[in-house]
Motif scaffolding. Sequence first.
Motif, PDB file in Angstrom:
ATOM      1  N   ASP A 142       0.828  -1.269  -0.258  1.00  0.00           N
ATOM      2  CA  ASP A 142      -0.090   0.296   0.143  1.00  0.00           C
ATOM      3  C   ASP A 142       0.628   1.268  -0.079  1.00  0.00           C
ATOM      4  N   GLY A 143       1.814   1.446   0.329  1.00  0.00           N
ATOM      5  CA  GLY A 143       2.644   2.251   0.313  1.00  0.00           C
ATOM      6  C   GLY A 143       3.550   2.636  -1.218  1.00  0.00           C
ATOM      7  N   PHE A 144       2.951   2.510  -1.958  1.00  0.00           N
ATOM      8  CA  PHE A 144       3.141   2.589  -3.103  1.00  0.00           C
ATOM      9  C   PHE A 144       2.437   3.258  -3.439  1.00  0.00           C
ATOM     10  N   ARG A 145       0.674   3.421  -3.535  1.00  0.00           N
ATOM     11  CA  ARG A 145       0.473   3.976  -3.683  1.00  0.00           C
ATOM     12  C   ARG A 145       0.137   5.661  -3.913  1.00  0.00           C
ATOM     13  N   VAL A 146       1.119   6.330  -3.053  1.00  0.00           N
ATOM     14  CA  VAL A 146       1.041   7.655  -1.613  1.00  0.00           C
ATOM     15  C   VAL A 146       2.668   7.688  -3.133  1.00  0.00           C
ATOM     16  N   LEU A 147       3.106   7.313  -2.938  1.00  0.00           N
ATOM     17  CA  LEU A 147       4.645   7.442  -4.297  1.00  0.00           C
ATOM     18  C   LEU A 147       3.932   7.980  -5.921  1.00  0.00           C
ATOM     19  N   LEU A 148       3.165   6.984  -6.443  1.00  0.00           N
ATOM     20  CA  LEU A 148       2.774   6.964  -7.694  1.00  0.00           C
ATOM     21  C   LEU A 148       2.157   8.318  -7.395  1.00  0.00           C
ATOM     22  N   GLN A 149       1.211   8.059  -6.841  1.00  0.00           N
ATOM     23  CA  GLN A 149       0.344   9.608  -7.164  1.00  0.00           C
ATOM     24  C   GLN A 149       1.425  10.862  -6.866  1.00  0.00           C
ATOM     25  N   GLU A 150       1.795  10.326  -6.162  1.00  0.00           N
ATOM     26  CA  GLU A 150       3.061  11.757  -6.094  1.00  0.00           C
ATOM     27  C   GLU A 150       3.788  12.894  -6.859  1.00  0.00           C
ATOM     28  N   VAL A 151       3.758  10.927  -8.161  1.00  0.00           N
ATOM     29  CA  VAL A 151       4.909  11.009  -9.439  1.00  0.00           C
ATOM     30  C   VAL A 151       3.345  12.031 -10.263  1.00  0.00           C
ATOM     31  N   PHE A 152       2.463  11.459 -10.208  1.00  0.00           N
ATOM     32  CA  PHE A 152       1.677  11.971 -11.084  1.00  0.00           C
ATOM     33  C   PHE A 152       0.838  13.389 -10.957  1.00  0.00           C
ATOM     34  N   LEU A 153       0.974  13.590  -9.475  1.00  0.00           N
ATOM     35  CA  LEU A 153       1.060  15.342  -8.839  1.00  0.00           C
ATOM     36  C   LEU A 153       2.273  16.274  -9.630  1.00  0.00           C
ATOM     37  N   GLU A 154       3.276  15.512  -9.996  1.00  0.00           N
ATOM     38  CA  GLU A 154       4.427  16.130 -10.483  1.00  0.00           C
ATOM     39  C   GLU A 154       4.483  16.367 -12.125  1.00  0.00           C
ATOM     40  N   TRP A 155       4.308  15.890 -12.709  1.00  0.00           N
ATOM     41  CA  TRP A 155       3.842  15.909 -14.229  1.00  0.00           C
ATOM     42  C   TRP A 155       2.409  17.236 -14.518  1.00  0.00           C
ATOM     43  N   GLU A 156       1.492  15.885 -13.966  1.00  0.00           N
ATOM     44  CA  GLU A 156       0.717  17.349 -14.065  1.00  0.00           C
ATOM     45  C   GLU A 156       1.010  18.706 -13.813  1.00  0.00           C
ATOM     46  N   LYS A 157       1.831  19.202 -12.434  1.00  0.00           N
ATOM     47  CA  LYS A 157       2.356  20.403 -12.491  1.00  0.00           C
ATOM     48  C   LYS A 157       3.217  20.884 -13.777  1.00  0.00           C
ATOM     49  N   ARG A 158       4.205  19.946 -13.982  1.00  0.00           N
ATOM     50  CA  ARG A 158       4.687  20.699 -14.981  1.00  0.00           C
ATOM     51  C   ARG A 158       3.986  20.882 -16.170  1.00  0.00           C
ATOM     52  N   THR A 159       2.906  20.018 -16.575  1.00  0.00           N
ATOM     53  CA  THR A 159       2.127  19.913 -18.108  1.00  0.00           C
ATOM     54  C   THR A 159       1.313  21.437 -17.586  1.00  0.00           C
TER      55      THR A 159
END
Lengths: 212, 212
Positions: B135-152
């Motif tokens: 379950d710890g992967f969930r937060v990590l993966l969401q954070e990654v998408f947030l970073e990509w979204e912010k850039r975009t």
Amino acid sequence: MSNTLSKRGPGRPRKGSDGNFINTRQALIKAGLAALTEKGYSYTGIEEILRAANVPKGSFYHYFGSKEAFGEVLIEAYNAYFMKKLSRWFLDDSMSPLQRLQAFVDDAKQGMQKFAFRRGCLVGNLGQEMAALPDGFRVLLQEVFLEWEKRTARLLQEAATVGEISPNLNTQKMARFFWIGWEGAVLRAKLEESAAPLDLFAHTFISLVQHS
Amino acid sequence: MSNTLSKRGPGRPRKGSDGNFINTRQALIKAGLAALTEKGYSYTGIEEILRAANVPKGSFYHYFGSKEAFGEVLIEAYNAYFMKKLSRWFLDDSMSPLQRLQAFVDDAKQGMQKFAFRRGCLVGNLGQEMAALPDGFRVLLQEVFLEWEKRTARLLQEAATVGEISPNLNTQKMARFFWIGWEGAVLRAKLEESAAPLDLFAHTFISLVQHS
């Protein structure tokens, strides 16, 4: 879905834990659909299907021959279930075409909520893990998407006819765009354990096609 | 990617099959990235990583402690590699903002072609199989998408500033829409062994935001 299953013969009737006679083949398919929508094909073992359906190993091979054959039946069964869902919403002429698309989205949201966002789309899951799957699955999965796209293109054509979207939009391309993106939205809903990605994708899609 | 890896310490230098000294930890990460972009986490065994990297089991546990810890490092390493890619294209002001988005898409297409469409997006793969992951992967993966979204979102804001898209579009929402759909497009490109879904998704997205 029951139509598809009954076409394939009734199997041996068997008393289930709830006291009802159920069909062994159908019980295996039900357990298989649950496992494949949740975890995909590669990581699902036959043993857990047998346990979930309370069926001995011999029965499984009697009905399906191999895990690969079982997988093919599951793709078909899932498609039959899904096409029924699409018909239910896309052909409901008490709503406008774009309202019908929204109604399908709302229904899909409820479906994911029901299983706490653990289960996604069987066809999307298998598409994702395609590199590890029997190559025969590739054509089956592509055919499924083509059917969904065809239905959706027809719905968008109706939307153009009633003036909900511009007649200049390429409805076939938009239908393909919808299903490409929708699978991404289902994936993200599983990750976030939330319907928000489904809503955001659908609302934005509908708003973009309305204003283009 | 090499920057991130070197931050984590050099490990023991070791002579690789090509006669060069390579880093054991780096070799394990490289093999892990290949396996996870192709098959995801659940179906990848430590043994095949060891074989691919030509590293003994003890070394693996020396560097990572567990498969779960290894998975977390791989998510970070993939994100570092990807953010570098995004910077390369999104900050290249020799092109207009939407041209930069298209340049990223073209680069991603080449990346998938290079591995015959067997490898997709590590973050998308893991999102898809989230129900079976630690379950710890969930937060990590969401954070990654947030970073990509912010850039975009920043890139789309630039597109609005130079008049490529309407200033009325919600760029944050559009950036989230892009990444939701893009993961679906990568999934479909794997299924169809073709760049066509990436092209269709990107062209349609760009055309819709330009005309809304």
